[in-house]
Design an enzyme around this catalytic site. Structure first.
Site, PDB file in Angstrom:
ATOM      1  N   ASN A  77      -1.139  -4.909  -4.571  1.00  0.00           N
ATOM      2  CA  ASN A  77      -1.353  -3.840  -3.595  1.00  0.00           C
ATOM      3  C   ASN A  77      -2.733  -3.989  -2.926  1.00  0.00           C
ATOM      4  OD1 ASN A  77      -1.673  -0.865  -2.503  1.00  0.00           O
ATOM      5  ND2 ASN A  77       0.500  -1.199  -2.894  1.00  0.00           N
ATOM      6  N   ARG A  78      -3.360  -2.866  -2.569  1.00  0.00           N
ATOM      7  CA  ARG A  78      -4.481  -2.960  -1.631  1.00  0.00           C
ATOM      8  C   ARG A  78      -5.851  -2.814  -2.284  1.00  0.00           C
ATOM      9  NH1 ARG A  78      -0.081  -0.696   0.680  1.00  0.00           N
ATOM     10  NH2 ARG A  78       0.560  -1.676   2.632  1.00  0.00           N
ATOM     11  N   HIS A 104      -2.036  -7.461  -1.566  1.00  0.00           N
ATOM     12  CA  HIS A 104      -1.424  -8.432  -2.481  1.00  0.00           C
ATOM     13  C   HIS A 104      -2.261  -9.718  -2.614  1.00  0.00           C
ATOM     14  CE1 HIS A 104       1.782  -5.657  -2.782  1.00  0.00           C
ATOM     15  NE2 HIS A 104       2.478  -6.011  -1.736  1.00  0.00           N
ATOM     16  N   HIS A 174       7.373  -8.255  -7.271  1.00  0.00           N
ATOM     17  CA  HIS A 174       7.694  -7.560  -6.022  1.00  0.00           C
ATOM     18  C   HIS A 174       9.177  -7.689  -5.649  1.00  0.00           C
ATOM     19  CE1 HIS A 174       7.014  -5.940  -2.017  1.00  0.00           C
ATOM     20  NE2 HIS A 174       5.724  -5.835  -2.251  1.00  0.00           N
ATOM     21  N   TYR A 176      12.833  -6.834  -4.551  1.00  0.00           N
ATOM     22  CA  TYR A 176      13.519  -5.786  -3.786  1.00  0.00           C
ATOM     23  C   TYR A 176      14.936  -5.703  -4.341  1.00  0.00           C
ATOM     24  CZ  TYR A 176      10.125  -6.174   0.135  1.00  0.00           C
ATOM     25  OH  TYR A 176       9.017  -6.199   0.931  1.00  0.00           O
ATOM     26  N   ASP A 246       6.077   4.754   0.105  1.00  0.00           N
ATOM     27  CA  ASP A 246       5.325   3.522  -0.139  1.00  0.00           C
ATOM     28  C   ASP A 246       4.056   3.936  -0.900  1.00  0.00           C
ATOM     29  OD1 ASP A 246       4.294   1.005  -0.134  1.00  0.00           O
ATOM     30  OD2 ASP A 246       4.093   0.818   2.037  1.00  0.00           O
ATOM     31  N   GLN A 283       4.543   1.446  -7.997  1.00  0.00           N
ATOM     32  CA  GLN A 283       4.590   1.604  -6.544  1.00  0.00           C
ATOM     33  C   GLN A 283       6.054   1.648  -6.146  1.00  0.00           C
ATOM     34  OE1 GLN A 283       1.825   1.690  -4.541  1.00  0.00           O
ATOM     35  NE2 GLN A 283       2.682   1.464  -2.478  1.00  0.00           N
ATOM     36  N   GLU A 310       7.259  -1.526  -8.201  1.00  0.00           N
ATOM     37  CA  GLU A 310       6.249  -2.497  -8.625  1.00  0.00           C
ATOM     38  C   GLU A 310       5.353  -1.834  -9.664  1.00  0.00           C
ATOM     39  OE1 GLU A 310       4.388  -3.759  -4.740  1.00  0.00           O
ATOM     40  OE2 GLU A 310       6.103  -2.606  -4.065  1.00  0.00           O
TER      41      GLU A 310
END
Ligand code: BGC
Length: 345
Positions: A77-78, A104, A174, A176, A246, A283, A310
């Site tokens: 993430n950030r 990421h 990650h 989906y 998100d 997440q 996540e």
């Protein structure tokens, strides 16, 4: 068990695909990105479905990816401004999102080709050495990511890292999911339950503000099963900032170690997903930014046709001292585990 050459990167590195199979699931893994590539399970009608979005070839993974199935690290993430302060020394990592955030880790673990080997008859271990300052992160670091297919179809993911520098480690997967299959349309009818009373509100750049907001009375209340689509378009600032869910949910029982974090049920296929972790957060990303890039079976991956759960430490936690810390001292071992289990509900 099978290992085969999957493709060769433009720089000449061989990428291998590993298959693990038992009576409940078939899993394929790729050595590029230590990727969870396919997860195939029989649905309520006995039809085998691949419940992961992704690609049919290496080129897809390398050129059209929104992080489908990959391992993310060293910090998922950030990180606000790409600024990482370690013992008073500031590292500025080149932002790769909106000219301001690091998302990421700039794809450092995701784009790496890992050394993969079978271990026993149901496990693949991916290893990679990262050099000091590779991708801008300090420390000569040995990382191991393993996938074990357990008898009941659980895919256990274990993450280990050891570095010669103090460092923050936050590794995740990650994947989906679409429990109706990768070509199953949108996931808005899937019902989600998250073991969390709170989530992390973010600013308009998706950086956590540092507070924890109660889910009570908000569209983020997934304490009981609720359709993902039920309130995703609600007029709620946190959903407007991110164009749909998100956000990181603050999991309960953080002190209890490995536990159930979230579950999803899809009545259409009769399949359910359980997510387990020993980490404090997950997440939940509803695939809001997917925009029709071509994936498996030549099908477009449209907005919200897959969701991610996540497991992770909280985003930007190195810059938020009030958040649980993932600081690891030089020479110390970092270890976490998480799992996905898809089964007939
Ligand atoms: C982030 C999303 C991002 C996605 C793909 C998620 O973990 O939270 O904002 O679009 O990854 O990069």
């Amino acid at each position: 068990m099978e290992k085969k050459l999957y493709g060769i990167t433009p720089s000449g590195e061989e990428v291998f695909q590993f298959t693990l199979e038992n009576e409940n699931a078939l899993v394929t893994l790729l050595s590029r990105g230590a990727t969870l590539d396919k997860l195939i399970v029989a649905d309520k009608n006995g039809v085998k479905k691949d419940v992961l979005l992704g690609f049919d070839d290496l080129e897809g993974h390398m050129t059209r990816s929104d992080y489908q199935g990959v391992a993310v690290g060293p910090f998922a993430n950030r990180i606000a401004g790409g600024r990482l302060n370690i013992n008073g020394k500031e590292y500025i990592l080149p932002p790769n999102e909106k000219g301001r955030n690091l998302l990421h880790s700039g794809g450092l673990y995701t784009e790496a080709v890992w050394n993969g080997e079978f271990e026993g008859d149901n496990k693949v271990v991916f290893k990679r050495h990262f050099m000091d300052m590779e991708g801008g992160f300090p420390g000569n670091t040995d990382v191991e990511i393993s996938y074990t297919l357990e008898d009941d179809g659980t895919v256990l993911m274990e993450y280990k890292a050891v570095s010669d520098s103090d460092m923050y480690f936050n590794l995740t997967n990650h994947a989906y999911f679409n429990l109706s299959g990768f070509d199953g349309g949108d996931i808005l009818n899937h019902k989600l339950k998250v073991n969390a009373d709170g989530f992390l509100p973010v600013d308009e750049y998706s950086i956590p503000t540092g507070e924890i907001m109660s889910v009570a009375g908000t569209p983020f209340d997934f304490r009981e099963f609720k359709e993902i689509g039920k309130e995703i378009e609600a007029d709620f600032e946190q959903l407007r900032f991110t164009g749909g869910y998100d956000h990181c949910f603050c999991l309960k029982d953080a002190d209890k170690g490995y536990r159930l974090a979230a579950s999803v049920i899809d009545e259409n296929s009769g399949l359910a997903l359980d997510v387990f972790t020993d980490l404090p957060g997950v997440q939940f990303y509803a695939g809001n930014f997917l925009k029709g890039t071509i994936g498996k079976g030549n099908k477009p991956m449209n907005k919200r046709c897959g969701f991610c759960l996540e497991t992770q430490y909280y985003p930007d936690s190195p810059n938020k001292p009030q958040f649980p810390s993932c600081f690891v001292m030089a020479g110390e071992s970092f270890y976490t585990k998480s799992a996905y289990r898809v089964y007939k509900a």
